[in-house]
Design a protein around this motif. Sequence first.
Motif: not given
Length: 455
Positions: A209-235
């Motif tokens: 599956l191309p990334m472009t297709k996924i980004l286009r068709e699924y535009d409401r991501p669930i976003i998680n933000v985690e603190s790390t020793e270098y800054g932030l991890r974003l999922i």
Amino acid sequence: MMSQEQNDLITRIGPKAPAGKLMRQYWQPAALVDELEGDRPIRPVKLLGEDFVLFRDEQGRYGLLDRDCPHRGADLAFGRLEGGGVRCAFHGWLFDVEGKCLETPAEPKTSKLCAGIKQRAYPVVEKGGILWAYLGEGEPPAFPEIDCFAAPGQYTFAFKGLFECNWLQALEVGIDPAHASFLHRFFEDEDVKASYGKQFRGASAGTELPMTKILREYDRPIINVESTEYGLRLIALRELDDERTHVRVTNQLFPHGFVIPMSTEMTITQWHVPVDDENCYWYAIFTSYTTPVDKKKMTDQRLELYELPNYTSRKNKTNDYGFNPHEQKHETYTGMGADINVHDQWAVESMGKIQDRTREHLGSSDKAIIAYRKLLRAEIEKVAGGQRPMMSLDADTARSIQGPGTMDGIGPTKGWETYWMEVDVARRRGAPWMAAAPADQTEPGSNVIHLPAAE
């Protein structure tokens, strides 16, 4: 909403500004190594609101000095490279890479004036195809052992580009997982086999599956933000169905960098470096985990958009970033072509030279922006109180900052938490330049990798 005072605190980077004092605790990209190739390896550099001259002397040593000659203030960037340093073209005063005055030729032979003259000089090191400068006081910090610095030169490629806006709004677009579904939306998908060197044009790991297709068709991501020793991890999670979820893992690398997956083969480590309060350069190191980087192809691709010597975009506010209403209707969401750097440039420059955050209204999808601003304010306060900020590392701590893990792929809806780490570890451990997995991560007599809790 944010007050004007709060906005100034996190955007202004002059020598006396609180954020400027924070930024001077770190190595800063000053130029690409390529910029000092050729028959005259000297160029002016503006960095954190100050003017310098960067040069390579006859012995191959790099130097960064204040740009004004301490004699009468003439511009050393027009100096001559000779005699073991840079010689001012006005009266011939000569300075080495450490700022030591070697000659004041117009003075009498018995003059001792030279012995009392020293130009301010700053440490410069070459790493990952970039020349890094340290503008702060005291001993410079150590570099983290992240992948773009661990990989040999043939597996990395460095480039840069100018944005005519404040560094913070440029950084914030890179740590915003939601915008890619809109700003970088393509209405048709290309052959993923032709995606080399292009961001968001390949396939996600574990699928065709191309990334472009996924980004286009699924535009409401669930976003998680985690603190790390270098800054932030974003999922960012985009659930395709009950069984499959698209997982994209990126990182904010404090103070002004991020690490993101470019493809199944490459990551991008990128810094948004303040030129002054109203301009910044993005510097990027592309790191390959499979084969050596095709540097000529990567360079040629980027020179279609960027003009030398200042790495300015051919598409900019003077020509409406190449906007085409027919294209916007039928091909791309912005109507500004296929290069996502143009999309990002338009977005951040359209906010103004320094975004007026007193007028913005953040939503739940902006949780990474909110977390980063909170972290930035906390680290500014640390420096104001005389403490060492996050990622201003000593040699021992620097060895513990590795990776960081990134991933873009389709995994199980239940169990994505370990799936992304498996994909990242396998890719990194399989790199030709990566050390073999330590003994405590493998079963005796087997090749099974035990996953760490986090990269």
